[in-house]
Design a protein around this motif. Sequence first.
Motif, short mmCIF file in Angstrom:
data_model
loop_
_atom_site.label_atom_id
_atom_site.label_comp_id
_atom_site.label_asym_id
_atom_site.label_seq_id
_atom_site.Cartn_x
_atom_site.Cartn_y
_atom_site.Cartn_z
N VAL A 206 57.50 -17.17 24.56
CA VAL A 206 58.55 -17.47 25.53
C VAL A 206 58.42 -18.91 26.01
O VAL A 206 59.41 -19.66 26.07
N ALA A 207 57.21 -19.33 26.38
CA ALA A 207 57.01 -20.68 26.89
C ALA A 207 57.39 -21.74 25.85
O ALA A 207 57.97 -22.78 26.19
N ARG A 208 57.07 -21.48 24.60
CA ARG A 208 57.29 -22.49 23.57
C ARG A 208 58.75 -22.59 23.14
O ARG A 208 59.11 -23.50 22.38
N GLU A 209 59.59 -21.71 23.62
CA GLU A 209 61.02 -21.90 23.40
C GLU A 209 61.49 -23.20 24.06
O GLU A 209 62.41 -23.86 23.59
N LEU A 210 60.83 -23.57 25.17
CA LEU A 210 61.18 -24.79 25.90
C LEU A 210 60.08 -25.83 25.89
O LEU A 210 60.35 -27.03 26.04
N GLN A 211 58.83 -25.39 25.73
CA GLN A 211 57.68 -26.30 25.71
C GLN A 211 56.87 -26.01 24.45
O GLN A 211 55.94 -25.20 24.46
N PRO A 212 57.19 -26.66 23.35
CA PRO A 212 56.53 -26.34 22.07
C PRO A 212 55.01 -26.48 22.08
O PRO A 212 54.33 -25.86 21.27
N ASP A 213 54.49 -27.30 23.00
CA ASP A 213 53.04 -27.51 23.06
C ASP A 213 52.38 -26.70 24.17
O ASP A 213 51.25 -27.01 24.58
N ALA A 214 53.05 -25.68 24.66
CA ALA A 214 52.50 -24.88 25.75
C ALA A 214 51.18 -24.23 25.35
O ALA A 214 51.05 -23.68 24.24
N ARG A 215 50.21 -24.32 26.25
CA ARG A 215 48.90 -23.70 26.04
C ARG A 215 48.81 -22.43 26.89
O ARG A 215 49.22 -22.42 28.05
N LEU B 254 46.04 -13.48 17.21
CA LEU B 254 46.28 -14.88 17.56
C LEU B 254 45.29 -15.84 16.89
O LEU B 254 45.22 -17.01 17.28
N GLU B 255 44.57 -15.37 15.90
CA GLU B 255 43.52 -16.20 15.33
C GLU B 255 44.05 -17.47 14.67
O GLU B 255 43.30 -18.45 14.52
N GLU B 256 45.31 -17.50 14.29
CA GLU B 256 45.88 -18.70 13.67
C GLU B 256 46.68 -19.55 14.65
O GLU B 256 47.26 -20.57 14.27
N ASP B 257 46.72 -19.14 15.91
CA ASP B 257 47.46 -19.87 16.94
C ASP B 257 46.50 -20.85 17.63
O ASP B 257 45.66 -20.46 18.43
N LEU B 258 46.65 -22.14 17.34
CA LEU B 258 45.71 -23.14 17.82
C LEU B 258 45.85 -23.44 19.31
O LEU B 258 44.95 -24.03 19.92
N LEU B 259 46.95 -23.06 19.93
CA LEU B 259 47.20 -23.35 21.33
C LEU B 259 47.00 -22.15 22.25
O LEU B 259 47.20 -22.25 23.46
N SER B 260 46.63 -21.02 21.68
CA SER B 260 46.37 -19.82 22.48
C SER B 260 44.90 -19.43 22.38
O SER B 260 44.28 -19.57 21.32
N ARG B 261 44.37 -18.95 23.48
CA ARG B 261 43.00 -18.47 23.52
C ARG B 261 42.98 -17.08 24.15
O ARG B 261 43.84 -16.74 24.98
N VAL B 262 42.00 -16.29 23.77
CA VAL B 262 41.84 -14.94 24.32
C VAL B 262 40.42 -14.84 24.86
O VAL B 262 39.45 -15.14 24.16
N VAL B 263 40.30 -14.43 26.11
CA VAL B 263 39.01 -14.39 26.80
C VAL B 263 38.79 -12.99 27.37
O VAL B 263 39.71 -12.40 27.96
N PHE C 214 56.29 -26.63 33.19
CA PHE C 214 54.95 -26.05 33.04
C PHE C 214 54.61 -25.91 31.56
O PHE C 214 55.41 -25.42 30.76
N THR C 215 53.38 -26.33 31.23
CA THR C 215 52.90 -26.21 29.85
C THR C 215 51.56 -25.49 29.76
O THR C 215 51.02 -25.34 28.67
#
Length: 271
Positions: free
Chosen positions: A94-103, A121-130, A75-76
């Motif tokens: 946690v997810a990126r320990e195994l999936q570096p491109d996890a969204r 998280l403003e500098e995290d390009l793969l995370s979004r907050v809604v 899962f990514t």
Amino acid sequence: MAGHTWQTWSPSWVDLETPNAARVYDYYLGGSHNFEADRRMARQAMEQWPDLPKIMQANRAFLRRSVHYLAAGGFTRFLDIGSGIPTLGPVHEVARELQPDARVVYVDRDPVAVAHSQLMLEEDLLSRVVQADLTEPDELLAQPDVAALLEPGEPVALLLVAVLHFVPDRLHPHALVARLRDALPPGSAMVLCHACREGRPDQVGPHQDIYARTRTPLTMRGREEIGRFFDGFRLIDPGLVYLTQWRPDTPEAVGPHPERLPGFVGVGLLP
């Protein structure tokens, strides 16, 4: 988040004198993203139920184990609804320990939690907050970041960890979950943690009374009611169990009385 001060993770408009559920949770976890008003509320609740920090820590440990399990399975994409503030072992780390491109898309209805999270998280390009509300699923699913995450092609892990017990029966929580389930791509998963009436029945009334005085009243449900949230999913082993019983890191981690941490958890997979 080491080195962050309140000025760098807290928006200027946030009222620091009013307790916030997400920051209270962070305090129970032993985090630093909380203020004196949050700590005061937490201490008052702990006078009634001293095990509260252990329960919250077991909840976060389950989140870590379940996300790690799903990431190991490929899962990514992760949709974390009722996410609070992503501190101390958040989903993306946690997810990126195994999936570096996890969204990861974090969703919460609390504007304070959302504002804190966006700054962190403003500098995290793969995370979004809604900012969206679980009880309005069509509006939640229409959010551009959520819709993009749910595009066909890859399964999505839907995380409903310690959030459904804040949805009263009158809002039909099982129907809400079914609506979210039907929006998931094939092969998706759901991770669930829900406060239960079993285990510590003596604490059900007092604990619900504590939360009745906040903006987030609590509804603790029974095992059968909680199990119904997995309609349409196939529960993976060990099924619906107490917090520490779900795939513990070691046998000793379960503890002699897992029922003292009264929450049922499980992970289900869609066909």
